[in-house]
Design an enzyme around this catalytic site. Sequence first.
Site, short mmCIF file in Angstrom:
data_model
loop_
_atom_site.label_atom_id
_atom_site.label_comp_id
_atom_site.label_asym_id
_atom_site.label_seq_id
_atom_site.Cartn_x
_atom_site.Cartn_y
_atom_site.Cartn_z
N LYS A 130 0.85 -1.10 -0.02
CA LYS A 130 -0.06 -0.03 -0.12
C LYS A 130 0.93 1.16 0.03
CE LYS A 130 -4.69 0.72 0.26
NZ LYS A 130 -5.54 -0.44 -0.25
N1 GLU Z 1 -7.02 0.07 -3.50
C1 GLU Z 1 -7.78 -1.21 -3.99
C2 GLU Z 1 -7.94 -2.04 -2.81
O1 GLU Z 1 -7.91 -1.88 -1.63
C3 GLU Z 1 -7.36 -1.76 -5.26
C4 GLU Z 1 -5.94 -2.22 -5.00
C5 GLU Z 1 -5.46 -2.72 -6.38
O2 GLU Z 1 -6.21 -2.73 -7.66
O3 GLU Z 1 -4.13 -3.18 -6.61
O4 GLU Z 1 -8.26 -3.27 -2.87
#
Ligand code: GLU
Length: 439
Positions: A130
């Site tokens: 993240k």
């Molecule tokens: N931000 C989204 C999540 O928390 C998508 C993450 C992604 O597609 O890599 O799942």
Amino acid sequence: MAREGGALAETETHAAVIPGAPRTRTPELNPFEAVNFFFHRAADHIGLSDELRDVLTSSYRELTVQVPVRLDDGTLQVFTGYRIQHNGARGPYKGGIRYHPDADIDEVRALASLMTWKTAVVDIPYGGAKGGVQCDPTMMSMGEKQRLTRRFTSAISYVLGVNRDVPAPDVNTDAQTMAWMMDAYSGRYGYTPAIVTGKPVELGGSYGRDAATGRGVVYCLEEAARDYGIDLAGATVAIQGFGNVGSWVARLIGELGCRVVAVTDVKGGVHRADGLDVPALWGWAQETGSVVGFSGAEEISNAELLELDVDVLVPAALDRVINEGNADRIKARVVLEAANHPVTPAADDVLQEKGVIVVPDILANAGGVIVSYFEWVQANQAYWWDASEVESRLADRMRAAWLNVRDYAANNGLTLRTAATCLAVERVTEAHRLRGLYP
Ligand code: GLU
């Protein structure tokens, strides 16, 4: 340790809150401790070794960067950004980038580890990561946001890579943000469309990526209703958050026969017992920037929405909104965790005792990263699928993951959250074992 009820029995115990019954309370924890609390509960169930617990409750790599941005008024503001890679045993690190004043290191760590479990539970070949920049994008112009994004991308580019770490949108970031990230990365390393997912379709994004998280949430409700015998005809739904995820849930959930009665965003919300006209509400929010002031509906606050007497509650905004302070007053029968980590461990225990069916974040909101995976596959092949192919593949994967989790829960007498986490931890630890990362 709290009691685990059989998942398929949860419907039956829905109304069985015994006044004065002893309750195992868990203390409120910071986000990373809280996510690790859920992890340890699963690790206890599968008898995981202390060595692997040590590995899986810490990050592989944590990068903190300075992001200096020239603001429109000529002054320089220095923001702090993070990219945290939690675990890469199953594939490249994967996860979104959020822009938010609360995006501190604990929150980003927690969200990175949730991505490890999310990609594992839906069995796509990624690890978890993240990123975040601590800023308030609602106070920034497009030019400022573009400069912030380019500077941040450049600062973290050393740990990114098509087979190393692939960012995506998250809270307050979108397809435009990903276009800037791709451009900034490509400027340094050559044209690389697979470096981020959630890009505009015109730049190699996938059809269906914008709706994917919301669509996955709706599939989960459909499956849960079938398996737990819930009649969705006329079922009432309250949605906290009207960004990408919440607005798509609102637009799609009517397909199941449900009625959206309340929606809130960061500025406030609207409630109409007979049901909101969602397409009109969507138009209003597009025009004005908020659901607030939509005609024919009463005002409602974010806190009030969570406590409405509805069948289905969808927290689709930020983390820890259902906590020790309000869990007792949640009346919904089903909670679909469209946001990441919206329910704290203490609140999770209370909901379980009330018999609420909680579909955990790592399953409920995995549709986004599943279509991110499809986007990455398509960009790597430079060959794009049509919208119906994306949608049917998403449906297959979400439904397969639902069945895995549901059966694991039923067979082991666990909640859906603990079952999903157990499945994920087993897959990640098996990858570690096969790769031989440990003596
Ligand atoms: N931000 C989204 C999540 O928390 C998508 C993450 C992604 O597609 O890599 O799942």
